[in-house]
Design an enzyme around this catalytic site. Structure first.
Site: not given
Ligand code: ARG
Length: 471
Positions: A168, A289, A295, A302
């Protein structure tokens, strides 16, 4: 407004099949019909198929040796031209098959017209596409093996690296990073089994089924099957030209693999975040970024996660195209290629990018181990001690442990930070020896059941996996 009656600029009928037609196809018919923009990817398979067919025609004395020789040499020259970038595919010639045949005619003249004896574009395209999918399956088997090899290398480095195991996405029990990586080695192992299984089933030759019914020429289908590396000719000519389940199987295998890759990609995204801090990608695998200078984004992970979407879509697309089609060939089936090409291209870049990322990331062992000892990951070890040493039924031990967790969390302590007295306030029979099962490392070391996370198991599992997968 679109003029739906407008015919093509070239007022001649199609030069390959236009014998009975006095005008060219309507521009819109030509537009919806054309496939060479994508099926030109099949040029290599198309030429191999034609060479095998020409050899067979000569062997069976259906065409002369001289014609076969001219055809084969012509086709080889065309192949060289295409590979050298010296070939112009023309939309007016519709598809890859007619582009190549037309070029052959320009090159060798009349003999080119004999190549299509005892053959149709229906068995031709079915053959080409099977050869293409077979090549793709072989390429994926290799690419997945390379990923397994890389996972095994990293697993070996991290046989004893502690990390939290989750259910979970809540901390559940400690495991080792090596064990976690081996889970993907197994999943990919089954993907490879599916690849090999699909390959075996699809490796039969449609060539010689002709348009749908076979042919009256004395062809030798065993010969062409063998020439093209197929195990046998397909047994039914209608099935041979009408079936695309081999492509569906590839797309299913690709979709399932994409699920596996997307799960690991998601974990990499989580693990590389500041909140987890488990792994770090080097500059080579991080993107910045344009507005937030701090970043380091895991774009590749992704995209592996995101590209799974199109892989499922491609499967659904071809399933839907094929559903309800009457036998035998229908032009709908020209829509079979783009989903397959798209899955081949995108899955390959995903597998390769995953391999690159697995090789690249560095592991923050301290952070992983620290979070493996948080959130009461050793609660099951405590309950197991109560069962083993006090002979309590597991359900009672579970209850007592839950009370101890509540007590500890109320005091802001870990279980091992409770005093013996505090423990005994919940269960008086608890002994000092309980503390020996609570350290994370001891928890992990104790999980020696087959397939469990104990480092000694993981070491054996790696050796086994190498034998099974890295042949
Ligand atoms: N481009 C076609 C395809 O991919 C080739 C087969 C065409 N056959 C036909 N009878 N029109 O399906």
């Amino acid at each position: 407004m679109v003029d739906t009656k407008k015919t093509g600029k070239n007022t001649k009928a199609n030069q390959m099949w236009g014998g009975q037609f006095s005008v060219a196809p309507a521009e819109l018919l030509a537009k919806i019909n054309v496939s060479v923009g994508f099926d030109k990817q099949l040029y290599r398979q198309d030429i191999s198929g034609s060479i095998a067919h020409a050899k067979m025609l000569a062997k069976q004395k259906i065409i002369t040796e001289a014609d076969a020789k001219a055809i084969i040499e012509g086709l080889k020259a065309i192949l060289a031209d295409i590979e050298a970038g010296d070939f112009v595919f023309q939309d007016a010639l519709e598809d890859v098959h007619m582009n190549i045949e037309s070029a052959l005619k320009e090159r060798i003249g009349e003999a080119a017209g004999r190549l299509h004896t005892a053959r149709s574009r229906n068995d031709q395209v079915a053959t080409d596409f099977r050869l293409y999918v077979r090549d793709a399956l072989d390429a994926f088997d290799g690419a997945f093996m390379a990923l397994q090899r890389t996972l095994l290398k990293r697993a070996e480095e991290h046989v004893g690296t502690l990390m939290p195991g989750f259910t979970h996405l809540q901390v559940a029990q400690p495991v080792t990073l090596g064990h976690h990586l081996l889970a993907y080695v197994e999943m990919i192992g089954r993907d490879r089994d599916r690849i090999r299984d699909a390959r075996k089933r699809m490796n039969e030759s449609p060539l010689g089924a002709a348009a749908l019914a076979g042919t009256s020429f004395p062809i030798d289908r065993d010969y062409t099957a063998k020439e093209l590396g197929f195990a046998a000719p397909m047994a039914n000519s209608l099935d041979a030209v009408a079936s695309r389940d081999f492509a569906l199987e590839f797309l299913s295998v690709a979709a399932i693999s994409a699920v596996h890759l997307s799960r690991f990609a998601e974990e990499m995204v989580n693990w590389s975040s500041a909140q987890f801090g488990f792994i770090r990608f080097s500059d080579a695998w991080s993107t910045g970024s344009s507005i937030m200078p701090q970043k380091r984004n895991p774009d590749a992970a992704e995209l592996v996660r995101g590209k799974s979407g199109r892989m499922f879509g491609n499967l659904m697309s071809l399933l839907t195209t094929m559903k309800g089609l009457p036998l035998a060939y229908n032009k709908d089936m020209q829509e079979d290629k783009e989903p397959v090409f798209d899955s081949v291209e995108n899955l390959m870049v995903c597998v390769q990018a995953m391999t690159g990322m697995v090789l690249d990331f560095s592991v923050n062992k301290e952070e992983m181990e620290e979070s493996a000892s948080e959130a009461y990951a050793n609660a099951t070890d405590l309950a197991d001690w109560l069962v083993r040493e006090l002979k309590l039924p597991f359900r009672d031990a579970h209850h007592i442990t839950a009370k101890l967790v509540k007590l500890a969390s109320g005091k802001g302590k870990k279980l091992e930070e409770l005093s013996l007295k505090e423990m005994q306030s919940i269960e008086p029979k608890i002994l000092k020896s309980i503390f020996s099962v609570l350290p994370t490392i001891d928890s992990v070391k104790s999980r020696t059941s087959f397939g469990g996370t104990a480092p000694e198991n993981v070491r054996k599992a790696i050796a086994e996996a190498k034998k099974r997968y890295l042949k």
